[in-house]
Design an enzyme around this catalytic site. Structure first.
Site, PDB file in Angstrom:
ATOM      1  N   GLU A   1       0.554  -1.463  13.817  1.00  0.00           N
ATOM      2  CA  GLU A   1      -0.246  -0.521  13.435  1.00  0.00           C
ATOM      3  C   GLU A   1      -1.614  -0.366  13.998  1.00  0.00           C
ATOM      4  OE1 GLU A   1      -0.880  -1.003   8.971  1.00  0.00           O
ATOM      5  OE2 GLU A   1       1.597  -1.664   9.341  1.00  0.00           O
TER       6      GLU A   1
ATOM      7  N   ASP B   1       0.911  -1.239   0.005  1.00  0.00           N
ATOM      8  CA  ASP B   1      -0.292  -0.682  -0.117  1.00  0.00           C
ATOM      9  C   ASP B   1       0.453   0.964  -0.025  1.00  0.00           C
ATOM     10  OD1 ASP B   1      -2.551   1.698   0.098  1.00  0.00           O
ATOM     11  OD2 ASP B   1      -1.969   1.924   1.900  1.00  0.00           O
TER      12      ASP B   1
ATOM     13  N   TYR C   1      -7.272  -2.610  12.812  1.00  0.00           N
ATOM     14  CA  TYR C   1      -7.508  -1.327  12.287  1.00  0.00           C
ATOM     15  C   TYR C   1      -9.312  -1.654  13.110  1.00  0.00           C
ATOM     16  CZ  TYR C   1      -3.692  -0.431   9.797  1.00  0.00           C
ATOM     17  OH  TYR C   1      -2.786   0.534   9.275  1.00  0.00           O
TER      18      TYR C   1
ATOM     19  N   GLU D   1       2.529  -8.431   8.101  1.00  0.00           N
ATOM     20  CA  GLU D   1       1.447  -9.123   7.111  1.00  0.00           C
ATOM     21  C   GLU D   1       1.622  -9.804   5.644  1.00  0.00           C
ATOM     22  OE1 GLU D   1      -1.267  -5.449   6.341  1.00  0.00           O
ATOM     23  OE2 GLU D   1      -0.934  -4.868   8.195  1.00  0.00           O
TER      24      GLU D   1
HETATM   25  C1  GCB Z   1      -1.558  -1.700   6.701  1.00  0.00           C
HETATM   26  C2  GCB Z   1      -0.575  -2.005   5.734  1.00  0.00           C
HETATM   27  C3  GCB Z   1       0.033  -0.584   5.560  1.00  0.00           C
HETATM   28  C4  GCB Z   1      -0.979  -0.191   4.977  1.00  0.00           C
HETATM   29  C5  GCB Z   1      -1.832   0.112   5.930  1.00  0.00           C
HETATM   30  C6  GCB Z   1      -3.498   0.770   5.843  1.00  0.00           C
HETATM   31  O1  GCB Z   1      -2.110  -3.212   7.556  1.00  0.00           O
HETATM   32  O2  GCB Z   1       1.054  -2.820   6.735  1.00  0.00           O
HETATM   33  O3  GCB Z   1       1.205  -1.247   4.361  1.00  0.00           O
HETATM   34  O4  GCB Z   1      -0.651   1.165   4.370  1.00  0.00           O
HETATM   35  O5  GCB Z   1      -2.679  -0.958   6.652  1.00  0.00           O
HETATM   36  O6  GCB Z   1      -3.576   1.790   5.034  1.00  0.00           O
HETATM   37  O7  GCB Z   1      -4.189   0.197   5.375  1.00  0.00           O
END
Ligand code: GCB
Length: 638
Positions: A539, A206, A503, A449
């Site tokens: 994260e 990403d 998230y 990941e």
């Molecule tokens: C993740 C990834 C990261 C992405 C992020 C996102 O889990 O490790 O590279 O940018 O989520 O914002 O989706």
């Protein structure tokens, strides 16, 4: 030319040619080039000539041998700054999104003083993305597979004096299933919809696939018999600091004929310990240990290891910054110098306007000031090794680093092949070789990941992690960052610390901040139950477009981002007293990605904008981090 033929040609150019496997770059110590009394560096950064090979098969440069003469003689060139990504420098959209070979060249005059037979001259690229072939005066001298890490070759016998010398570099940004990061080239063969030979690069990560010569290109000299490598492992015993060192000598010499003097100097330049010999232990009573800046008022103390060798008439001298510190883990803690360390920081990217991933000192200095302003005491080099200049700052400022390799997006079956594994092991060797002596680096991350639920993942990560342990003499913890459920992952058992990305309230239950605490706490507790190891939330976060405010809040408003973060803080504050050893917000700053319907000119999860201005989230993160610093009164811990 029929579609089929063009496809075959693309496949040839973008994969076979990429991996000719010459492997002729220097594989030894590769100490960072520094000026000393016996060594001289010449920085070749500046404006280089540049051309993207936009021929249909991307192979014109090789067919027409562009490296044989100055690039401008074989066609048009444009000015290209080095270091910089080339993508955002011009107004040409096809260059921004270009896939294939780009060509650079520049001329230089080596000083007559180097002609002296006692000198070796080495040409070093601090990094270029992704695959690079280099010619000097029309002759191929090295190639390197992979971005983000340095490569070099001795050019003593290739230089000509009294006239200009030409360096040509061809750099290819194509990602294949076996590169790190992996990717695929997709050929669009439906000629009702696409022109013949049409292809696109599919990414499994990403962030924008910025490319070009991203870091400085340097020439440097060493004497004929030279200090090839220095390995330092520090230890502490009560208030005494111990520095175990091992020096490798290069050149045509028998180690027994070398006289070696090693001095450890404090910040005032005073020698605090000395030894003779290529391998020994230095001992410093009442040593200043290297502490993260949140753990001591005397933090980030760096000694200088001055190494001098001589053999016959030749002598060499190199100075290496050294921090004395230890890193250990228990099942609930990370210990720095035997004191518990709680990591409150950020995940970052090397990314900014215009230069993309090109190294940029003002930006680096600004980012470290922002990290300190935030009260952050650590960062992860998500998702690839960062520039030496960034790592130097971390060493100097007492900011702890989780040093990640470019193993991001290992999510397809082919990415677990032996070919990929072999490359991954080599990349870890290159990363450890570069950063092994850095006190700021407390852990290696071998991937972000990956599909750690695949049956192949066990063998793959067992191999990468144990290889990393075997090449790092200082036995730092090793990890990979996992986004799979505690019930499906089968590879984190090899990690020393469990690093988790999730998230809640963003990719799941979007808009529902009320479920975050419940889900987050449940997940972290399950993981601890499963692995019985310390955990870092590497994260979490939410996207926001700076300037959008909504009350009641909604996804993409600054207000929503704040609420998501605050819900996480409540659980972090609770579990920090148990097994949670760190939290790192995603992300420090907004960054560029490939275009897509869920990305608004890039990823907007930054607490700062891409231009490094604070969103509301930066202020509440700061408040949270300062409260952690105050509540743990980490300064008084030592
Ligand atoms: C993740 C990834 C990261 C992405 C992020 C996102 O889990 O490790 O590279 O940018 O989520 O914002 O989706």
């Amino acid at each position: 030319m029929g579609t089929q033929k063009v496809m075959v040609l693309h496949a040839f150019v973008l994969s076979v040619l990429l991996f000719r496997g010459c492997g002729c770059a220097i594989q030894d110590g590769m100490l960072y080039p520094r000026d000393t009394e016996t060594r001289e560096t010449k920085d070749l950064s500046g404006v280089w000539n540049f051309r993207a090979d936009k021929s249909r098969n991307r192979n014109a440069g090789f067919e027409e041998q562009w490296f044989k003469q100055s690039l401008f003689r074989s066609g048009g060139v444009i000015d290209m700054p080095v270091p910089s990504s080339y993508n955002d420098i011009t107004q040409d959209k096809s260059l921004r999104d270009f896939v294939g070979w780009v060509w650079y060249d520049r001329e230089f005059y080596p000083p007559y003083s180097w002609q002296n037979l006692k000198q070796r001259v080495v040409l070093r690229f601090q990094s270029a993305h992704y695959y690079t072939i280099v010619w000097l005066n029309g002759e191929e001298i090295m190639e390197h597979d992979g971005g983000h890490l340095p490569f070099e070759i001795e050019v003593t016998d290739n230089l000509v004096y009294g006239q200009s010398n030409r360096i040509t570099a061809a750099v290819n940004n194509t990602l294949t299933p076996h590169t790190l990061p992996p990717g695929t080239i997709e050929y669009k063969t439906n000629t009702d919809k696409y022109p013949a030979g049409y292809f696109v690069q599919d990414l499994q990560m990403d962030f924008f696939n910025y490319a070009g010569i991203h870091r400085a290109v340097k020439l440097y000299t060493t004497p004929r018999v030279y200090i090839d490598d220095i390995t330092v492992i520090s230890d502490i015993s009560a208030s005494t600091g111990l520095v175990n060192y091992n020096i490798k000598v290069g050149g045509d010499v028998d180690g027994n004929d070398v006289i070696c003097q090693v001095d450890l100097l404090d910040k005032d330049g005073k020698t605090v310990s000395s030894k003779k010999g290529l391998q020994d232990q230095l001992s410093v009573s009442k040593a200043h240990f290297w502490w993260p800046y949140t753990m001591s008022n005397d933090s980030a103390y760096l000694y200088t290891l001055k190494v001098s060798i001589s053999s016959g008439g030749s002598s060499d001298l190199y100075r290496l910054p050294v921090g004395i510190r230890t890193v250990k883990t228990t099942n609930t803690q990370i210990l720095i110098n035997d004191k518990p360390f709680y990591c409150h920081g950020v995940a970052k990217h090397e990314d900014s306007d215009f230069r993309g991933k090109g190294v940029d000192l003002p930006l680096i200095a600004k980012d470290f000031n922002l990290l300190k302003w935030l009260g952050a005491n650590c960062f992860r080099t998500s998702h690839y090794p960062y520039a030496d200049e960034i790592m130097d700052m971390a060493d100097r400022h007492g900011i702890v680093v989780i040093d990640e390799c470019p193993g991001v997006g290992i999510t397809h079956l082919e990415n677990f092949s032996n070919k990929s594994l072999t490359h991954h092991l080599e990349v870890m060797e290159e990363l450890v070789r570069r950063d092994k002596n850095r006190p700021s680096v407390i852990m290696w991350s071998v991937a972000n990941e990956p599909a750690s639920e695949f049956p192949q993942a066990r063998h793959y990560f067992k191999s990468v992690i144990s290889h990393t342990r075997s090449v790092d003499p200082s036995s730092r913890p090793v990890t990979f960052v996992c986004d799979h459920g505690y019930d499906s992952d089968i590879a984190t058992e090899f990690c020393d610390v469990i690093c988790l990305n999730s998230y809640y309230g963003w990719y799941s239950d979007t808009g529902h901040t009320e479920v975050i605490q419940l889900q987050l706490e449940y997940n972290l507790r399950q993981w601890f139950k499963k692995r019985n190891k310390p955990i870092i939330q590497t994260e979490y976060g939410a996207g926001s477009i700076a300037g959008i405010h909504l009350n009641p809040d909604m996804a993409f408003s600054e207000d929503y981002q704040v609420e998501v973060l605050q819900e996480h803080f409540k659980i972090f504050d609770k579990l920090r007293k148990e097994f949670l050893v760190g939290e790192m917000v995603w992300n420090f700053a907004d960054f560029m990605t490939a275009q897509g319907t869920n990305r608004v000119v890039g990823n907007r999860k930054g607490v700062f904008t891409r231009q490094r201005q604070p969103k509301m989230a930066a202020y509440i993160l700061r408040e949270h981090y300062l409260s952690i610093i105050n509540s743990t009164s980490q300064h008084s811990r030592q």
